[in-house]
Design a protein around this motif. Structure first.
Motif, PDB file in Angstrom:
ATOM      1  N   LEU A  59       0.826  -1.206   0.000  1.00 16.50           N
ATOM      2  CA  LEU A  59       0.000   0.000   0.000  1.00 16.50           C
ATOM      3  C   LEU A  59       0.860   1.256   0.000  1.00 16.50           C
ATOM      4  CD1 LEU A  59      -2.868  -0.912   2.480  1.00 16.50           C
ATOM      5  CD2 LEU A  59      -3.101  -0.405   0.045  1.00 16.50           C
ATOM      6  N   TYR A  60       1.939   1.219   0.753  1.00 19.32           N
ATOM      7  CA  TYR A  60       2.860   2.364   0.778  1.00 19.32           C
ATOM      8  C   TYR A  60       3.418   2.620  -0.616  1.00 19.32           C
ATOM      9  CZ  TYR A  60       6.925   5.226   1.812  1.00 19.32           C
ATOM     10  OH  TYR A  60       7.851   6.227   1.811  1.00 19.32           O
ATOM     11  N   ASN A  61       3.838   1.551  -1.296  1.00 20.71           N
ATOM     12  CA  ASN A  61       4.401   1.702  -2.641  1.00 20.71           C
ATOM     13  C   ASN A  61       3.360   2.194  -3.641  1.00 20.71           C
ATOM     14  OD1 ASN A  61       7.128   1.055  -2.269  1.00 20.71           O
ATOM     15  ND2 ASN A  61       6.612  -1.106  -2.115  1.00 20.71           N
ATOM     16  N   VAL A  62       2.146   1.681  -3.562  1.00 19.59           N
ATOM     17  CA  VAL A  62       1.077   2.157  -4.453  1.00 19.59           C
ATOM     18  C   VAL A  62       0.806   3.636  -4.186  1.00 19.59           C
ATOM     19  CG1 VAL A  62      -1.388   1.937  -4.988  1.00 19.59           C
ATOM     20  CG2 VAL A  62       0.025  -0.107  -4.806  1.00 19.59           C
ATOM     21  N   GLY A  63       0.824   4.039  -2.931  1.00 19.37           N
ATOM     22  CA  GLY A  63       0.640   5.442  -2.589  1.00 19.37           C
ATOM     23  C   GLY A  63       1.747   6.327  -3.155  1.00 19.37           C
ATOM     24  N   MET A  64       2.968   5.844  -3.111  1.00 17.80           N
ATOM     25  CA  MET A  64       4.087   6.624  -3.668  1.00 17.80           C
ATOM     26  C   MET A  64       3.967   6.742  -5.187  1.00 17.80           C
ATOM     27  SD  MET A  64       6.035   7.787  -1.286  1.00 17.80           S
ATOM     28  CE  MET A  64       4.533   8.089  -0.389  1.00 17.80           C
ATOM     29  N   ILE A  65       3.519   5.675  -5.828  1.00 14.37           N
ATOM     30  CA  ILE A  65       3.303   5.732  -7.285  1.00 14.37           C
ATOM     31  C   ILE A  65       2.224   6.758  -7.600  1.00 14.37           C
ATOM     32  CG2 ILE A  65       2.425   4.458  -9.277  1.00 14.37           C
ATOM     33  CD1 ILE A  65       3.779   1.947  -8.047  1.00 14.37           C
ATOM     34  N   ALA A  66       1.117   6.716  -6.862  1.00 11.05           N
ATOM     35  CA  ALA A  66       0.026   7.660  -7.103  1.00 11.05           C
ATOM     36  C   ALA A  66       0.470   9.100  -6.858  1.00 11.05           C
ATOM     37  CB  ALA A  66      -1.167   7.321  -6.210  1.00 11.05           C
ATOM     38  N   LEU A  92      -6.162  -4.058  -4.041  1.00  5.67           N
ATOM     39  CA  LEU A  92      -6.889  -3.113  -3.193  1.00  5.67           C
ATOM     40  C   LEU A  92      -8.192  -3.709  -2.674  1.00  5.67           C
ATOM     41  CD1 LEU A  92      -6.269   0.239  -5.099  1.00  5.67           C
ATOM     42  CD2 LEU A  92      -5.191  -0.544  -2.982  1.00  5.67           C
ATOM     43  N   LEU A  93      -8.873  -4.510  -3.478  1.00  5.02           N
ATOM     44  CA  LEU A  93     -10.105  -5.157  -3.024  1.00  5.02           C
ATOM     45  C   LEU A  93      -9.817  -6.159  -1.906  1.00  5.02           C
ATOM     46  CD1 LEU A  93     -11.953  -5.777  -6.421  1.00  5.02           C
ATOM     47  CD2 LEU A  93     -12.583  -4.163  -4.618  1.00  5.02           C
ATOM     48  N   VAL A  94      -8.753  -6.938  -2.055  1.00  3.83           N
ATOM     49  CA  VAL A  94      -8.389  -7.907  -1.021  1.00  3.83           C
ATOM     50  C   VAL A  94      -7.950  -7.188   0.244  1.00  3.83           C
ATOM     51  CG1 VAL A  94      -6.705  -9.692  -0.412  1.00  3.83           C
ATOM     52  CG2 VAL A  94      -7.824  -9.754  -2.638  1.00  3.83           C
ATOM     53  N   THR A  95      -7.137  -6.164   0.089  1.00  4.12           N
ATOM     54  CA  THR A  95      -6.631  -5.419   1.238  1.00  4.12           C
ATOM     55  C   THR A  95      -7.752  -4.695   1.972  1.00  4.12           C
ATOM     56  OG1 THR A  95      -4.489  -5.161   0.184  1.00  4.12           O
ATOM     57  CG2 THR A  95      -4.990  -3.646   1.970  1.00  4.12           C
ATOM     58  N   GLU A  96      -8.746  -4.223   1.227  1.00  2.64           N
ATOM     59  CA  GLU A  96      -9.881  -3.542   1.835  1.00  2.64           C
ATOM     60  C   GLU A  96     -10.626  -4.467   2.804  1.00  2.64           C
ATOM     61  OE1 GLU A  96     -13.707  -0.897   0.321  1.00  2.64           O
ATOM     62  OE2 GLU A  96     -12.691  -2.241  -1.065  1.00  2.64           O
ATOM     63  N   LYS A  97     -10.614  -5.761   2.530  1.00  3.73           N
ATOM     64  CA  LYS A  97     -11.263  -6.733   3.411  1.00  3.73           C
ATOM     65  C   LYS A  97     -10.326  -7.206   4.516  1.00  3.73           C
ATOM     66  CE  LYS A  97     -14.142  -8.515  -0.294  1.00  3.73           C
ATOM     67  NZ  LYS A  97     -14.365  -9.632  -1.197  1.00  3.73           N
ATOM     68  N   LYS A  98      -9.091  -7.512   4.148  1.00  4.73           N
ATOM     69  CA  LYS A  98      -8.164  -8.143   5.095  1.00  4.73           C
ATOM     70  C   LYS A  98      -7.561  -7.181   6.102  1.00  4.73           C
ATOM     71  CE  LYS A  98      -6.353 -12.269   2.950  1.00  4.73           C
ATOM     72  NZ  LYS A  98      -5.124 -12.955   2.566  1.00  4.73           N
ATOM     73  N   PHE A  99      -7.068  -6.051   5.643  1.00  7.05           N
ATOM     74  CA  PHE A  99      -6.275  -5.181   6.514  1.00  7.05           C
ATOM     75  C   PHE A  99      -7.058  -4.684   7.731  1.00  7.05           C
ATOM     76  CE2 PHE A  99      -3.748  -1.591   7.905  1.00  7.05           C
ATOM     77  CZ  PHE A  99      -2.476  -2.121   7.855  1.00  7.05           C
ATOM     78  N   PRO A 100      -8.299  -4.201   7.581  1.00  6.23           N
ATOM     79  CA  PRO A 100      -9.032  -3.773   8.789  1.00  6.23           C
ATOM     80  C   PRO A 100      -9.250  -4.919   9.779  1.00  6.23           C
ATOM     81  CG  PRO A 100     -10.096  -2.910   6.836  1.00  6.23           C
ATOM     82  CD  PRO A 100      -9.047  -3.869   6.367  1.00  6.23           C
ATOM     83  N   LYS A 101      -9.521  -6.110   9.255  1.00  4.07           N
ATOM     84  CA  LYS A 101      -9.725  -7.253  10.146  1.00  4.07           C
ATOM     85  C   LYS A 101      -8.430  -7.609  10.875  1.00  4.07           C
ATOM     86  CE  LYS A 101     -11.511 -11.867  10.400  1.00  4.07           C
ATOM     87  NZ  LYS A 101     -12.507 -12.776   9.900  1.00  4.07           N
ATOM     88  N   TYR A 102      -7.313  -7.655  10.147  1.00  8.81           N
ATOM     89  CA  TYR A 102      -6.025  -7.962  10.768  1.00  8.81           C
ATOM     90  C   TYR A 102      -5.638  -6.889  11.786  1.00  8.81           C
ATOM     91  CZ  TYR A 102      -5.039 -11.618   7.282  1.00  8.81           C
ATOM     92  OH  TYR A 102      -5.066 -12.746   6.505  1.00  8.81           O
TER      93      TYR A 102
END
Length: 110
Positions: A59-66, A92-102
């Motif tokens: 996510l950090y790398n995607v943010g830097m690209i954006a 992003l779809l997978v992370t949207e589900k997993k990251f808040p739960k983790y």
């Protein structure tokens, strides 16, 4: 984890107590839809990092690209012609589900 047995669906493993929670596992990947752990198919994919950390780093790398590659990012989002778009969107779809739960499991644990 240690090998237990082989059946018609795959190999069965017993996981250690520190890998019982998906957010603490450093060698297993977790599929939330199937509620199953997976072992990476290639040795190079064993990063020995918890999956939550891997999601954060990507996510950090995607943010830097954006942020710093705005022209490329704009083309990616408006034209949808690149394989990169599909990979980023799925991640992003997978992370949207997993990251808040983790993250919530992590915070409740400590």
């Amino acid at each position: 984890w240690s090998f237990t047995k082989k059946n018609e669906h795959g190999l069965l493993f017993e996981i250690s107590p520190q890998d019982k929670e998906p957010w603490t596992s450093t060698s297993l990947l977790f599929d939330m839809e199937k509620n199953q752990y997976y072992i990476p198919s290639q040795r190079e994919q064993f990063l020995r990092l918890p999956e939550m950390t891997i999601h954060y780093l990507i996510l950090y790398n995607v943010g830097m690209i954006a942020r710093y590659e705005t022209e490329w990012w704009y083309e990616l989002l408006t034209q949808h012609i690149s394989d990169d778009y599909v990979l980023i969107q799925q991640f992003l779809l997978v992370t949207e589900k997993k990251f808040p739960k983790y993250a919530s499991q992590f915070l409740l644990h400590f």
